[in-house]
Design a protein around this motif. Structure first.
Motif, PDB file in Angstrom:
ATOM      1  N   THR A  21       0.828  -1.208   0.000  1.00  0.00           N
ATOM      2  CA  THR A  21       0.000   0.000   0.000  1.00  0.00           C
ATOM      3  C   THR A  21       0.863   1.260   0.000  1.00  0.00           C
ATOM      4  OG1 THR A  21      -1.803  -1.118   1.167  1.00  0.00           O
ATOM      5  CG2 THR A  21      -1.757   1.285   1.269  1.00  0.00           C
ATOM      6  N   MET A  22       1.827   1.332   0.903  1.00  0.00           N
ATOM      7  CA  MET A  22       2.666   2.535   1.006  1.00  0.00           C
ATOM      8  C   MET A  22       3.467   2.771  -0.265  1.00  0.00           C
ATOM      9  SD  MET A  22       2.016   3.982   3.864  1.00  0.00           S
ATOM     10  CE  MET A  22       3.385   5.111   4.105  1.00  0.00           C
ATOM     11  N   ASN A  23       4.013   1.715  -0.856  1.00  0.00           N
ATOM     12  CA  ASN A  23       4.804   1.888  -2.079  1.00  0.00           C
ATOM     13  C   ASN A  23       3.921   2.237  -3.273  1.00  0.00           C
ATOM     14  OD1 ASN A  23       7.854   1.201  -1.730  1.00  0.00           O
ATOM     15  ND2 ASN A  23       6.786  -0.283  -0.448  1.00  0.00           N
ATOM     16  N   ALA A  24       2.717   1.684  -3.319  1.00  0.00           N
ATOM     17  CA  ALA A  24       1.791   2.028  -4.398  1.00  0.00           C
ATOM     18  C   ALA A  24       1.392   3.507  -4.317  1.00  0.00           C
ATOM     19  CB  ALA A  24       0.552   1.137  -4.335  1.00  0.00           C
ATOM     20  N   ILE A  25       1.133   3.989  -3.107  1.00  0.00           N
ATOM     21  CA  ILE A  25       0.788   5.401  -2.931  1.00  0.00           C
ATOM     22  C   ILE A  25       1.970   6.286  -3.315  1.00  0.00           C
ATOM     23  CG2 ILE A  25       0.171   7.174  -1.251  1.00  0.00           C
ATOM     24  CD1 ILE A  25      -1.306   5.028   0.320  1.00  0.00           C
TER      25      ILE A  25
END
Length: 356
Positions: free
Chosen positions: A151-155
């Motif tokens: 999630t954090m890397n996609a954001i």
């Protein structure tokens, strides 16, 4: 895979995402994911800042002695029209990072699920270990970290691409997101993310008959996952925060029924095994991966997506537990079709061998 929606509002005490992301990276250094790749968000933002300064100077008509004095510094600033530095820096590096993150996420989730649904001798060892070690809670914790990781890397990728387009007045960032989908490295369209959500729901279900088991997670974390098969469109939902939610359709786009024996093609779209085999013109007993290389995805028409198809074992287990009658009915139907297809196949092979 059909993603109904996901939105990226990330309110963490009104903290900017860059600070939130750096805090996340510091927290992950000493955990399981310390060796995994991450987006170089801070460094890429510095490149964009240089580009913004360079564009401001050009817009103000800075030249002559001032431009000469700053020549050493401006040599690292991309030109207004071509933006060669940013193109090379961003899209080459982001493609590499996204590929590494997708690969790391896939391998870690694959390892986690292999432990959760063991077979043969490993199943016996697993049962024995359960008498001494609470592996279930450890696996759920790792699954939670993997969910935060993707999630954090996609954001981070989406925010830096949006900033890129804003500064350059371009659509290159948007085009790159489309390229990521084509190359199957779009993190939030990974079938392993669905498998991870199904894994958490299966863990919740497995603990439901054991009083006192998994209480910490049941009261908090597990409530973020749900699977609704009763509505007009069956959905798997993962709520990460108050404003971040993924919803995945569990309807096969061919038979328009709830997925049975689900497979994900490498393009990310989900199908029943029998439907995928029918679309690729192969027999069910031969399997999805036996499809010819030129076979196309029935949804996106991508070529060569059957060879690396993924059997969604956690999702299949979830659907089986949630609707046992439906599963039993579809199982009987598939077996009946398989027997019929096998008879046709071997009859044709016998006729060929006899030269008829």
């Amino acid at each position: 895979m059909a993603i109904v929606h996901y939105h990226f509002l990330f309110p963490v005490d009104k903290m900017k995402f860059g600070a939130t992301y750096e805090e996340y990276l510091r927290a992950e250094q000493d955990k399981f994911l310390g060796q995994c790749s991450h987006v170089e968000y801070k460094r890429l933002k510095k490149v964009l800042k240089k580009c913004r300064v360079g564009r401001s100077l050009q817009a103000d008509g800075t030249n002559g002695d001032e431009q000469q004095e700053g020549s050493d510094e401006s040599s690292n600033i991309c030109e207004c029209n071509s933006c060669t530095l940013c193109d090379e820096m961003f899209f080459t590096e982001l493609n590499k990072e996204a590929s590494e993150i997708a690969g790391c996420f896939r391998s870690r989730v694959q390892r986690l699920l292999h432990l959760h649904v063991p077979s043969g001798l490993q199943r016996c060892i697993w049962r024995f270990r359960q008498c001494f070690i609470d592996d279930q809670q450890i696996m759920v914790q790792e699954g939670r970290m993997l969910l935060n990781y993707v999630t954090m890397n996609a954001i981070a990728i989406r925010k830096i691409l949006k900033k890129y387009d804003k500064i350059h007045g371009s659509v290159s960032g948007r085009d790159f997101k489309s390229k990521m989908q084509t190359e199957h490295i779009e993190l939030l369209q990974s079938p392993w993310l669905i498998e991870l959500g199904a894994f958490h729901l299966n863990c919740d279900d497995s603990d439901a008959d054991e009083p006192g088991a998994g209480g910490f997670f049941k009261n908090g974390f597990f409530k973020n996952f749900s699977c609704d098969l009763s509505g007009a469109q069956p959905l798997l939902t993962m709520t990460i925060s108050e404003t971040l939610k993924y919803e995945y359709s569990l309807t096969c786009p061919i038979c328009l029924d709830t997925l049975f024996n689900p497979y994900a093609l490498s393009c990310g779209h989900l199908f029943c095994k029998s439907c995928a085999c029918g679309a690729a013109s192969v027999y069910i007993f031969q399997g999805v991966k036996s499809a010819p290389p030129e076979a196309k995805c029935p949804v996106c028409r991508a070529v060569g997506v059957f060879g690396r198809a993924l059997h969604m074992t956690e999702l299949e287990l979830l659907l089986k537990r949630r609707d046992k009658d439906y599963f039993a009915q579809r199982l009987r139907e598939e077996r009946s079709v398989m027997v019929k297809q096998a008879k046709e196949y071997w009859d044709s092979q016998a006729m060929l061998s006899m030269g008829i």
